[in-house]
Design an enzyme around this catalytic site. Structure first.
Site, PDB file in Angstrom:
ATOM      1  N   HIS A   1      36.527  29.068  40.530  1.00 35.16           N
ATOM      2  CA  HIS A   1      37.587  28.211  41.057  1.00 35.16           C
ATOM      3  C   HIS A   1      37.267  26.724  40.937  1.00 35.16           C
ATOM      4  O   HIS A   1      38.150  25.889  41.091  1.00 35.16           O
ATOM      5  CB  HIS A   1      37.839  28.548  42.531  1.00 35.16           C
ATOM      6  CG  HIS A   1      37.950  30.023  42.774  1.00 35.16           C
ATOM      7  ND1 HIS A   1      36.870  30.780  43.213  1.00 35.16           N
ATOM      8  CD2 HIS A   1      38.973  30.876  42.601  1.00 35.16           C
ATOM      9  CE1 HIS A   1      37.251  32.046  43.306  1.00 35.16           C
ATOM     10  NE2 HIS A   1      38.512  32.136  42.942  1.00 35.16           N
TER      11      HIS A   1
ATOM     12  N   CYS B   1      36.347  28.101  35.640  1.00 36.39           N
ATOM     13  CA  CYS B   1      37.200  28.454  34.511  1.00 36.39           C
ATOM     14  C   CYS B   1      37.478  27.198  33.681  1.00 36.39           C
ATOM     15  O   CYS B   1      37.851  26.157  34.236  1.00 36.39           O
ATOM     16  CB  CYS B   1      38.516  29.044  35.015  1.00 36.39           C
ATOM     17  SG  CYS B   1      39.708  29.337  33.673  1.00 36.39           S
TER      18      CYS B   1
ATOM     19  N   HIS C   1      42.911  26.719  49.411  1.00 34.78           N
ATOM     20  CA  HIS C   1      42.429  27.523  48.285  1.00 34.78           C
ATOM     21  C   HIS C   1      41.275  26.770  47.619  1.00 34.78           C
ATOM     22  O   HIS C   1      41.351  25.555  47.438  1.00 34.78           O
ATOM     23  CB  HIS C   1      43.553  27.775  47.281  1.00 34.78           C
ATOM     24  CG  HIS C   1      43.195  28.771  46.214  1.00 34.78           C
ATOM     25  ND1 HIS C   1      42.431  28.434  45.116  1.00 34.78           N
ATOM     26  CD2 HIS C   1      43.467  30.098  46.090  1.00 34.78           C
ATOM     27  CE1 HIS C   1      42.262  29.512  44.356  1.00 34.78           C
ATOM     28  NE2 HIS C   1      42.881  30.529  44.930  1.00 34.78           N
TER      29      HIS C   1
ATOM     30  N   GLU D   1      40.232  26.464  44.629  1.00 36.52           N
ATOM     31  CA  GLU D   1      40.568  25.694  43.423  1.00 36.52           C
ATOM     32  C   GLU D   1      41.205  24.357  43.791  1.00 36.52           C
ATOM     33  O   GLU D   1      40.891  23.316  43.201  1.00 36.52           O
ATOM     34  CB  GLU D   1      41.509  26.478  42.503  1.00 36.52           C
ATOM     35  CG  GLU D   1      41.784  25.716  41.211  1.00 36.52           C
ATOM     36  CD  GLU D   1      42.930  26.280  40.387  1.00 36.52           C
ATOM     37  OE1 GLU D   1      43.625  25.484  39.740  1.00 36.52           O
ATOM     38  OE2 GLU D   1      43.137  27.515  40.401  1.00 36.52           O
TER      39      GLU D   1
ATOM     40  N   SER E   1      41.735  38.874  38.490  1.00 44.11           N
ATOM     41  CA  SER E   1      40.363  39.071  38.975  1.00 44.11           C
ATOM     42  C   SER E   1      40.079  40.529  39.316  1.00 44.11           C
ATOM     43  O   SER E   1      39.020  40.844  39.860  1.00 44.11           O
ATOM     44  CB  SER E   1      40.104  38.186  40.198  1.00 44.11           C
ATOM     45  OG  SER E   1      41.159  38.297  41.140  1.00 44.11           O
TER      46      SER E   1
ATOM     47  N   HIS F   1      38.056  36.158  43.219  1.00 46.48           N
ATOM     48  CA  HIS F   1      38.592  36.725  44.446  1.00 46.48           C
ATOM     49  C   HIS F   1      38.907  38.220  44.287  1.00 46.48           C
ATOM     50  O   HIS F   1      40.061  38.622  44.179  1.00 46.48           O
ATOM     51  CB  HIS F   1      39.840  35.947  44.881  1.00 46.48           C
ATOM     52  CG  HIS F   1      39.515  34.625  45.509  1.00 46.48           C
ATOM     53  ND1 HIS F   1      40.406  33.578  45.573  1.00 46.48           N
ATOM     54  CD2 HIS F   1      38.378  34.194  46.113  1.00 46.48           C
ATOM     55  CE1 HIS F   1      39.827  32.558  46.183  1.00 46.48           C
ATOM     56  NE2 HIS F   1      38.595  32.909  46.520  1.00 46.48           N
TER      57      HIS F   1
ATOM     58  N   SER G   1      43.270  36.855  46.549  1.00 46.29           N
ATOM     59  CA  SER G   1      43.567  36.473  45.165  1.00 46.29           C
ATOM     60  C   SER G   1      44.963  35.874  45.064  1.00 46.29           C
ATOM     61  O   SER G   1      45.967  36.564  45.230  1.00 46.29           O
ATOM     62  CB  SER G   1      43.461  37.705  44.253  1.00 46.29           C
ATOM     63  OG  SER G   1      44.049  37.438  42.999  1.00 46.29           O
ATOM     64  N   SER G   2      45.010  34.582  44.749  1.00 47.93           N
ATOM     65  CA  SER G   2      46.297  33.890  44.637  1.00 47.93           C
ATOM     66  C   SER G   2      47.173  34.508  43.558  1.00 47.93           C
ATOM     67  O   SER G   2      48.341  34.819  43.784  1.00 47.93           O
ATOM     68  CB  SER G   2      46.059  32.403  44.329  1.00 47.93           C
ATOM     69  OG  SER G   2      47.274  31.731  44.119  1.00 47.93           O
TER      70      SER G   2
END
Length: 318
Positions: free
Chosen positions: A78, A100, A128, A130, A270, A45, A226-227
């Site tokens: 993600h 990841c 999200h 992920e 990121s 992200h 981006s979380s």
């Protein structure tokens, strides 16, 4: 800006091992197979990273129907659901999984415990990718909670075998608060053997906790999507420090720094270091005169590349 203004860099900051690996997978796939390479969802992200890979020949898609038969496809860092994995295989793509490894670890744990009859409570943010990927490992029995209020409402079919997992990029403090509420309601819930929140997220938040009280304003380099970058801004704000998130140096506003003598600067996992450098240059143009780094954790984690993209395969291809 006061003439004595100082920029203090958080350590660690920026790319984590999972992001490094994901970007390298796309770049190596482009080198080995030529353009275009298709990537499901943004590989990470960050706007700069995505635009850079687009320029090199990556095409980012959400629907697998947009990928031609026989094309090379990369799954983003993600992770993806079982349904996406199965559809991609059925369509016959040449697939490389850039998920990841710390997210994959959560997927493996969910699959293992599901076979043992467990249901799950997942702590994370709805929508999200992920979270969608982890919840999509199962067709039932996994329940999302976003806050303490959700914990009171969640209704698993049984509680004798109940486990909790978390999105890897959450705020450590937020996750702990929600987990405590889960444990109060379900005292026998099974916790992860190791905390799901990734080492890089933890380290970057810890660095901001040290830095934020010692500066007048914090700048977080990261994209809105981006979380983990959003969490860094929130951590600083909770400590009472003005904090702003920027996607590029153009987002900096001079008024943020009026009368401030010390600026803290960090970057989400990121966000590339080149953006940090550009932000420093812009802050110098606004009047900053010195830059120093705070002491911090040295990260040495490295994740191997998937089969077919490692050094030996690249030498063979070359």
């Amino acid at each position: 800006m006061p003439k004595s203004q100082e920029i203090v860099l958080a350590e660690p900051r920026g790319f984590c091992a999972g992001v490094d690996r994901a970007i390298e997978i796309v770049e190596r796939a482009l080198t080995k197979f030529g353009r275009p390479i298709y990537v499901r969802h943004e590989i990470v992200h960050n706007t700069y990273v995505v635009n850079d890979l687009k320029a090199k020949g990556a095409i980012f898609i959400e629907e697998l129907s947009d990928v031609p038969a026989g094309a090379t496809l990369v799954f983003s860092a993600h992770g993806v659901s079982k349904a996406i994995q199965d559809e991609a295989k059925q369509r016959g793509f040449n697939i490389f999984d850039a998920t990841c490894p710390l997210v994959t670890k959560v997927h493996v744990e969910v699959a293992k415990l599901h076979r043992e009859g467990f249901e799950f409570i997942m702590i994370g943010h709805k929508g999200h990718p992920e979270v969608e990927g982890t919840m999509g490992q199962l067709d039932r029995g996994i329940h999302l909670v976003e806050d303490v209020e959700d914990v009171a409402r969640v209704s698993p079919a049984q509680t004798a075998k109940l486990a909790v997992v978390t999105q890897t990029t959450l705020s450590v403090d937020d996750a702990a608060e929600i987990l405590a509420a889960v444990k109060r309601r379900f005292p026998n819930v099974r916790e992860p053997k190791q905390q799901d929140i990734c080492y890089a997220t933890q380290n970057r938040q810890d660095a901001v906790k040290v830095l934020a009280p010692n500066v007048d304003v914090m700048v977080v380099v990261g994209s809105l999507s981006s979380s983990n970058s959003n969490r860094l801004r929130e951590v600083a704000q909770r400590l009472g420090t003005d904090a702003y998130m920027v996607d590029s140096p153009d987002d900096l506003k001079p008024e943020w720094f009026a009368g401030k003598s010390r600026v803290g600067l960090t970057a989400g996992a990121s966000a590339p270091e080149i953006l940090v450098t550009q932000v420093i240059e812009r802050l110098r143009a606004l009047g900053a005169v010195s830059v120093r780094s705070m002491p911090g954790v040295l990260e040495t984690v490295h994740f191997p590349l998937p089969m077919g993209l490692g050094d030996k395969s690249m030498q063979a291809a070359g």
